[in-house]
Design an enzyme around this catalytic site. Structure first.
Site, short mmCIF file in Angstrom:
data_model
loop_
_atom_site.label_atom_id
_atom_site.label_comp_id
_atom_site.label_asym_id
_atom_site.label_seq_id
_atom_site.Cartn_x
_atom_site.Cartn_y
_atom_site.Cartn_z
N CYS A 28 0.81 -1.20 0.00
CA CYS A 28 0.00 0.00 0.00
C CYS A 28 0.85 1.26 0.00
O CYS A 28 0.60 2.19 -0.77
CB CYS A 28 -0.92 -0.03 1.22
SG CYS A 28 -1.77 1.49 1.58
N CYS B 286 1.30 3.54 4.88
CA CYS B 286 1.95 3.52 6.20
C CYS B 286 3.42 3.14 6.01
O CYS B 286 3.76 1.96 6.02
CB CYS B 286 1.32 2.46 7.09
SG CYS B 286 -0.36 2.83 7.60
N GLN C 4 -9.41 18.74 8.68
CA GLN C 4 -8.27 17.95 9.15
C GLN C 4 -8.68 16.49 9.34
O GLN C 4 -9.78 16.23 9.80
CB GLN C 4 -7.76 18.51 10.48
CG GLN C 4 -7.19 19.92 10.35
CD GLN C 4 -5.79 19.92 9.79
OE1 GLN C 4 -5.16 18.89 9.64
NE2 GLN C 4 -5.31 21.11 9.44
N TYR D 173 -3.29 31.52 6.00
CA TYR D 173 -3.51 30.14 5.52
C TYR D 173 -4.58 29.50 6.39
O TYR D 173 -4.41 28.40 6.90
CB TYR D 173 -2.22 29.32 5.57
CG TYR D 173 -1.01 30.00 4.98
CD1 TYR D 173 -0.68 29.83 3.64
CD2 TYR D 173 -0.21 30.83 5.77
CE1 TYR D 173 0.43 30.47 3.11
CE2 TYR D 173 0.90 31.47 5.24
CZ TYR D 173 1.22 31.28 3.90
OH TYR D 173 2.32 31.90 3.39
N GLU E 235 -7.05 33.29 3.37
CA GLU E 235 -6.95 31.97 2.73
C GLU E 235 -7.20 32.14 1.24
O GLU E 235 -8.02 32.94 0.82
CB GLU E 235 -8.01 31.05 3.37
CG GLU E 235 -8.47 29.87 2.56
CD GLU E 235 -7.41 28.82 2.33
OE1 GLU E 235 -6.67 28.48 3.26
OE2 GLU E 235 -7.30 28.37 1.17
N ASP F 105 -0.28 28.78 9.23
CA ASP F 105 -0.38 27.32 9.09
C ASP F 105 -0.29 26.99 7.61
O ASP F 105 -1.26 26.58 6.99
CB ASP F 105 -1.73 26.85 9.69
CG ASP F 105 -1.89 25.33 9.65
OD1 ASP F 105 -0.91 24.62 9.35
OD2 ASP F 105 -3.01 24.85 9.92
N CYS G 60 3.49 21.67 8.78
CA CYS G 60 3.39 20.24 8.45
C CYS G 60 4.65 19.77 7.76
O CYS G 60 4.70 18.66 7.24
CB CYS G 60 2.16 19.97 7.60
SG CYS G 60 2.11 20.94 6.10
N1 SAH Z 1 -5.52 25.92 9.39
C1 SAH Z 1 -6.30 25.38 8.33
C2 SAH Z 1 -5.55 24.49 7.35
C3 SAH Z 1 -4.36 25.03 6.76
S1 SAH Z 1 -3.77 24.02 5.43
C4 SAH Z 1 -7.42 24.53 8.88
O1 SAH Z 1 -7.30 23.95 9.91
O2 SAH Z 1 -8.42 24.39 8.21
C5 SAH Z 1 -3.03 25.28 4.44
C6 SAH Z 1 -4.03 26.18 3.75
O3 SAH Z 1 -3.30 27.19 3.07
C7 SAH Z 1 -4.90 25.51 2.72
O4 SAH Z 1 -6.24 25.76 3.05
C8 SAH Z 1 -4.50 26.20 1.39
O5 SAH Z 1 -5.60 26.37 0.53
C9 SAH Z 1 -3.99 27.53 1.86
N2 SAH Z 1 -3.02 28.23 1.01
C10 SAH Z 1 -2.07 27.71 0.20
N3 SAH Z 1 -1.30 28.68 -0.32
C11 SAH Z 1 -1.76 29.86 0.17
C12 SAH Z 1 -1.37 31.23 0.02
N4 SAH Z 1 -0.34 31.57 -0.75
N5 SAH Z 1 -2.05 32.17 0.71
C13 SAH Z 1 -3.10 31.83 1.50
N6 SAH Z 1 -3.52 30.55 1.68
C14 SAH Z 1 -2.87 29.58 1.03
#
Ligand code: SAH
Length: 503
Positions: free
Chosen positions: A82, A85, A317, A346, A367, A416, A443
């Protein structure tokens, strides 16, 4: 003296001394470095070389000669095929050590921070009590095996060959029952599965999402056509399933007639129930989530929570228990007292923004995806949160506007970003805005380290770092980091705090 060089398909004996970026074993054969898939640190293995480069090569385990003390019997019979994992054969406690080290090493190597500094600020990784059945979302491809039997399962690593397995141990146990019900509806009503090579046949994937707190389950069939035959039969079968603490709340189809690797189609049609499920995330106290401590303690249960509406296409998430720990940590690192202005860059569907809004004066979320921002606004309404405002656009474009045009001076900036980290303009603007604290949720420890280096050159200092394991048995690791602005110039600080030099 020239060493005899290796070639593809050679079998070599290797002692595994390190772990690579994706969880693979690393060892040397005659001085030549090999990245060995499915090997565990401490193993001595016979490995077959799959690819040779000048200074290093790739191999996979043929036979474990001496097993590592950290090697365990993988629970899933398919784990090697797979590829989902990568480190299932490694004892879970050792996985956590590996992830903690991965963050530390990146901060040293890429961030250029000293070991003394990092060891002083790093807290122990937050592991899972139960590193199985943690994922709330799975997308199973539907197809045929070699004999032409209808199957549901997963793609064998890096291919599109489907291997029959309805019992992935990372998802909820109910998934198996739901998939079996879909397959028997298909057999009884002669509904075909999609055949990728020809672009023919109907059912492509089954998406199952589960609200871990609400107990609500969403089932969405992705189809290569407008309609399913005998839709009612599918609805009867699925809605008739009974589970102990969960129930199916939404059955839908997603139309995807494109020849594409993208799983979901844009059009969603609800067959039964709502077009969404609900779930909540609680705000926890960090004291409640040390490794293997009292998770779900009464005290934690009594804390606030935020509720979300999740549609088949929404981002959410995938490990809700660890997400609430990670985001609660971000909240703690923000050190909010109720008055602060916070920028959450983000922000996705606003999960962190809404956590923060409960303890802040005002939150601005940014976002790039419009749909996510619409979800964020809806989620704010559902939770009666009125002090959060959301902007669509790239962080590196919206933040300079918030700063220069709107004159916003955040006390705290939270980011994030996706794996590639923050854009340089975004980092520069953050530095220019001079927030007291920056909370970086990451991440990917490599881009985290790269960005922290820039922020620290810009006058910030790392105070706290903590990794959280969101994806047990895989090589991924997430972490939260608190940065504070250094007091560089006493007079400058005084002007800011008192409003004037003489204040
Ligand atoms: N904290 C959020 C998840 C973040 S994941 C939550 O818990 O829902 C990272 C996010 O960044 C994604 O939603 C993606 O669409 C966004 N993203 C990617 N590049 C970006 C940019 N240049 N400016 C703003 N957002 C962006």
């Amino acid at each position: 003296m020239e060493r005899e060089s290796f070639k593809k398909n050679d079998i070599v004996t290797v002692t595994i001394e390190d772990i690579g970026n994706d969880g693979e074993g690393i060892g040397k054969a005659d001085g030549y470095t090999l990245f060995v898939k499915d090997a565990v640190i401490g193993d001595m293995v016979e490995a077959r070389i799959t690819k040779c480069k000048k200074n290093y090569g790739y191999a996979r385990v043929e036979k474990v000669v001496t097993p590592s003390p950290f090697r365990v019997n993988p629970r899933c019979a398919f784990h090697r095929q797979c590829g989902g994992c990568q480190i299932q054969a490694m004892q879970y406690e050792r996985q956590l050590v590996y992830k903690q080290d991965k963050v530390r090493e990146n901060l040293l190597r890429i961030g250029g921070f000293s070991p003394e500094k990092i060891d002083a600020v790093m807290e122990p990784i937050v592991g899972m009590e139960e590193p199985w059945h943690y994922r709330n979302k799975a997308q199973f491809p539907i197809g045929y095996d070699r004999e032409g039997n209808l199957i549901a399962g997963f793609y064998a690593g890096r291919t599109h060959t489907i291997i029959a397995n309805t019992d992935c141990l990372l998802g909820p146990v109910e998934n198996k029952i739901i998939l079996e019900a879909v397959l028997s509806y298909m057999r009884e009503n002669r509904v075909s599965a999609y055949r990728e090579a020809e672009g023919e046949g109907l059912v492509r994937h089954v998406l199952i999402r589960t609200g871990f707190y609400s107990g609500e389950i969403m089932v969405c069939l992705v189809i290569n056509g407008k309609k399913l035959p005998a839709e009612k039969k599918l609805v009867e079968r699925l809605s008739g399933l009974r589970f102990k603490e969960k129930r199916i709340a939404s059955i839908s189809v997603s139309v995807n007639t494109e020849k594409t690797n993208v799983i979901m189609g844009g059009e969603i049609r609800v067959l039964w129930g709502n077009g969404w499920i609900e779930d909540s995330l609680r705000v926890l106290n960090a004291a409640d989530f040390g490794v293997a401590e009292n998770a779900g303690s009464e005290r934690a249960e009594r804390e606030e929570k935020v509720t979300f509406r999740i549609s088949p296409l929404s981002f959410y998430q995938v490990n809700p228990r660890q997400t609430e720990r990670l985001y609660s940590l971000a909240l703690e690192y923000a050190e909010l007292t109720g008055k602060e202005t916070v920028c959450d860059l983000y922000c996705g569907i606003g999960t962190i923004s809404l956590f923060m809004a409960k303890r802040a004066g005002k939150v601005y979320g940014v976002e790039v995806i419009l749909q996510a921002i619409e979800d964020a606004r809806e989620n704010a309404r559902r939770n009666q949160i009125t002090n959060a405002e959301f902007y669509v656009g790239k962080a590196e474009e919206v933040l300079p506007q918030l700063y220069q045009k709107e004159g916003i001076h955040p006390d705290v900036i939270v980011v994030d970003p996706p794996r590639k980290g923050c854009d340089e303009i975004c980092l520069e603007t953050m530095i220019a805005m001079r927030p007291k604290r920056i909370v970086y949720v990451s991440c990917d420890p490599a881009t985290l380290a790269r960005d922290l280096k820039i922020l620290c050159q810009g006058g910030y200092e790392i105070r706290r770092v903590r990794a959280v394991d969101q994806f047990g048995h895989t090589g991924h690791v997430e972490c939260a980091c608190q940065l504070v602005r250094k007091r560089v110039n006493y007079r400058e600080e005084e002007i800011e705090e008192c409003g004037c030099i003489y204040g």
